[in-house]
Design an enzyme around this catalytic site. Structure first.
Site, short mmCIF file in Angstrom:
data_model
loop_
_atom_site.label_atom_id
_atom_site.label_comp_id
_atom_site.label_asym_id
_atom_site.label_seq_id
_atom_site.Cartn_x
_atom_site.Cartn_y
_atom_site.Cartn_z
N SER A 147 0.88 -1.18 0.00
CA SER A 147 0.00 0.00 0.00
C SER A 147 0.91 1.22 0.00
O SER A 147 2.10 1.10 0.31
CB SER A 147 -0.84 -0.02 1.28
N TYR A 160 -2.43 -1.70 10.58
CA TYR A 160 -2.49 -1.97 9.13
C TYR A 160 -1.24 -1.41 8.44
O TYR A 160 -0.58 -2.11 7.66
CB TYR A 160 -3.75 -1.33 8.54
N1 LIG Z 1 -8.71 -0.66 -1.45
C1 LIG Z 1 -7.74 0.14 -1.05
O1 LIG Z 1 -7.94 1.37 -0.85
C2 LIG Z 1 -6.35 -0.42 -0.88
C3 LIG Z 1 -5.28 0.49 -0.80
C4 LIG Z 1 -4.00 0.00 -0.64
C5 LIG Z 1 -3.77 -1.36 -0.55
N2 LIG Z 1 -4.83 -2.22 -0.62
C6 LIG Z 1 -4.54 -3.65 -0.50
O2 LIG Z 1 -5.01 -4.31 -1.65
C7 LIG Z 1 -5.26 -5.69 -1.34
C8 LIG Z 1 -6.61 -6.09 -1.91
O3 LIG Z 1 -7.61 -5.33 -1.28
P1 LIG Z 1 -8.91 -4.81 -2.03
O4 LIG Z 1 -8.87 -3.34 -2.02
O5 LIG Z 1 -9.08 -5.52 -3.30
O6 LIG Z 1 -10.01 -5.23 -0.94
P2 LIG Z 1 -11.21 -6.31 -0.95
O7 LIG Z 1 -12.13 -6.08 -2.09
O8 LIG Z 1 -11.76 -6.26 0.44
O9 LIG Z 1 -10.45 -7.69 -1.21
C9 LIG Z 1 -9.77 -8.37 -0.18
C10 LIG Z 1 -9.60 -9.80 -0.59
O10 LIG Z 1 -8.90 -10.48 0.47
C11 LIG Z 1 -9.61 -11.66 0.80
N3 LIG Z 1 -9.49 -11.99 2.20
C12 LIG Z 1 -9.84 -11.22 3.26
N4 LIG Z 1 -9.68 -11.91 4.41
C13 LIG Z 1 -9.24 -13.14 4.06
C14 LIG Z 1 -8.91 -14.32 4.78
N5 LIG Z 1 -9.05 -14.38 6.13
N6 LIG Z 1 -8.49 -15.41 4.11
C15 LIG Z 1 -8.39 -15.38 2.75
N7 LIG Z 1 -8.67 -14.30 2.01
C16 LIG Z 1 -9.11 -13.19 2.65
C17 LIG Z 1 -11.07 -11.35 0.47
O11 LIG Z 1 -11.78 -12.56 0.17
P3 LIG Z 1 -12.82 -13.32 1.15
O12 LIG Z 1 -13.51 -12.30 1.99
O13 LIG Z 1 -13.72 -14.03 0.19
O14 LIG Z 1 -11.98 -14.26 1.95
C18 LIG Z 1 -10.92 -10.52 -0.79
O15 LIG Z 1 -10.85 -11.35 -1.92
C19 LIG Z 1 -5.16 -5.79 0.18
O16 LIG Z 1 -3.92 -6.35 0.53
C20 LIG Z 1 -5.24 -4.35 0.66
O17 LIG Z 1 -4.57 -4.15 1.87
C21 LIG Z 1 -6.11 -1.79 -0.79
#
Ligand SMILES: NC(=O)c1ccc[n+]([C@@H]2O[C@H](COP(=O)([O-])OP(=O)(O)OC[C@H]3O[C@@H](n4cnc5c(N)ncnc54)[C@H](OP(=O)(O)O)[C@@H]3O)[C@@H](O)[C@H]2O)c1
Length: 274
Positions: A147, A160
């Site tokens: 991130s 986080y």
């Molecule tokens: N969105 C932002 O603003 C942002 C910014 C910077 C970095 N990121 C990073 O980007 C990555 C993806 O996030 P996203 O934005 O795409 O969010 P998201 O839509 O909430 O996706 C998160 C994914 O992680 C999976 N996950 C969560 N808990 C889990 C567990 N206990 N076991 C296995 N899988 C799990 C979820 O699947 P299930 O719930 O089906 O398990 C989902 O597929 C993350 O690492 C996040 O920290 C996001």
């Protein structure tokens, strides 16, 4: 031969493929003809996505239901992914969770789970797949989703942010360790991205937040381009690229106050349980 052709038929593991950035990456890798191992807890979503991409691009897929907040689940994911001699050349450690708000606002169990998913499982999967990739010897790629919080200290995102600092330091050092091998390691460091993460992390976006948000599709596209160019780190979005430079020029005390001010203008919080 086009580079996309070279990737056709490669097996790729994507954690967190059931929504957001991981789902977008799966769609884009499927469009390149890559075979997919889709990992998350919501199996129904993974099966639906895999079946859709199989139909559209004639790829192979396997949905792997795993809760990466449980110790040793990462090892089982590795074993299922590499069963029957399957050769995996791409690992995307994308699954991640966060909670936004004052430190004491959340139960300690939520922080422990977060560390297990964002740090321990990511490291463990990298460990097993580096061994696997070294053994098969083919050109391989590891992408770890951090991130911009990997570069900044963000109040209300203390745990986080710390997990994402781990992702950066680990990925960059590992990329150097492996520089004489066929395996590249890329840190993918998005800023604010439209996905389920906002809701799940307890963030409520204010109007000003939307000026810098990116789509999951755009983040996935830029991230995958960096991954396949074997870049050490890739930060999608020019405002995010500028933001991560600030700590080089300003003292930590100023940066903490600035990050707190920016976040408070853009986001409020509510308590979430996970
Ligand atoms: N969105 C932002 O603003 C942002 C910014 C910077 C970095 N990121 C990073 O980007 C990555 C993806 O996030 P996203 O934005 O795409 O969010 P998201 O839509 O909430 O996706 C998160 C994914 O992680 C999976 N996950 C969560 N808990 C889990 C567990 N206990 N076991 C296995 N899988 C799990 C979820 O699947 P299930 O719930 O089906 O398990 C989902 O597929 C993350 O690492 C996040 O920290 C996001």
């Amino acid at each position: 031969m086009q580079t996309n052709q070279l990737r056709k038929g490669m097996w790729a593991v994507i954690t967190g493929a059931s929504s957001g950035i991981g789902e977008s990456m799966a769609r884009q890798m499927g469009a390149q003809g890559m075979n997919l191992l889709l990992v998350a807890r919501r199996l129904d979503r993974l099966e639906a996505l895999g079946a859709e991409l199989k139909e559209q691009y004639q790829i192979e897929y396997q949905a792997i239901d795993a809760d990466l907040s449980l110790a040793h689940e990462a090892k089982q994911v590795f074993e299922r992914a590499t069963a029957q001699g399957r050769v995996v050349q791409v690992l995307i450690n994308n699954a991640g969770v966060g909670v936004y708000g004052p430190f004491q606002h959340y139960d300690v169990e939520q922080y422990l789970k977060m560390i297990q998913i964002n740090v321990t499982a990511l490291m463990e999967l990298s460990y097993h797949f580096v061994g696997h990739m070294r053994t098969h010897g083919k050109v391989s790629y590891i992408g770890n989703v951090g991130s911009i919080a990997s570069y900044l200290s963000v109040p209300y995102f203390s745990v986080y942010g710390a997990t994402k600092h781990f992702v950066k330091e680990f990925s960059e050092a590992l990329s150097y360790d492996l520089k004489k091998s066929n395996i590249s390691v890329t840190l993918i460091a998005p800023g604010g991205t439209y996905s389920e993460f906002t809701e799940r992390s307890g963030q409520i976006l204010k109007a000003s937040a939307h000026t810098n948000m990116m789509t999951s599709e755009a983040v996935a596209k830029i991230g995958l381009q960096g991954l396949f160019k074997r870049r050490r780190a890739i930060i999608p979005g020019w405002t995010n690229c500028v933001a991560v430079l600030f700590p080089r020029f300003f003292p930590a005390k100023w940066m903490l106050a600035l990050n707190h001010w920016v976040m408070q203008r853009a986001v409020s919080y509510k308590k979430v349980s996970s």
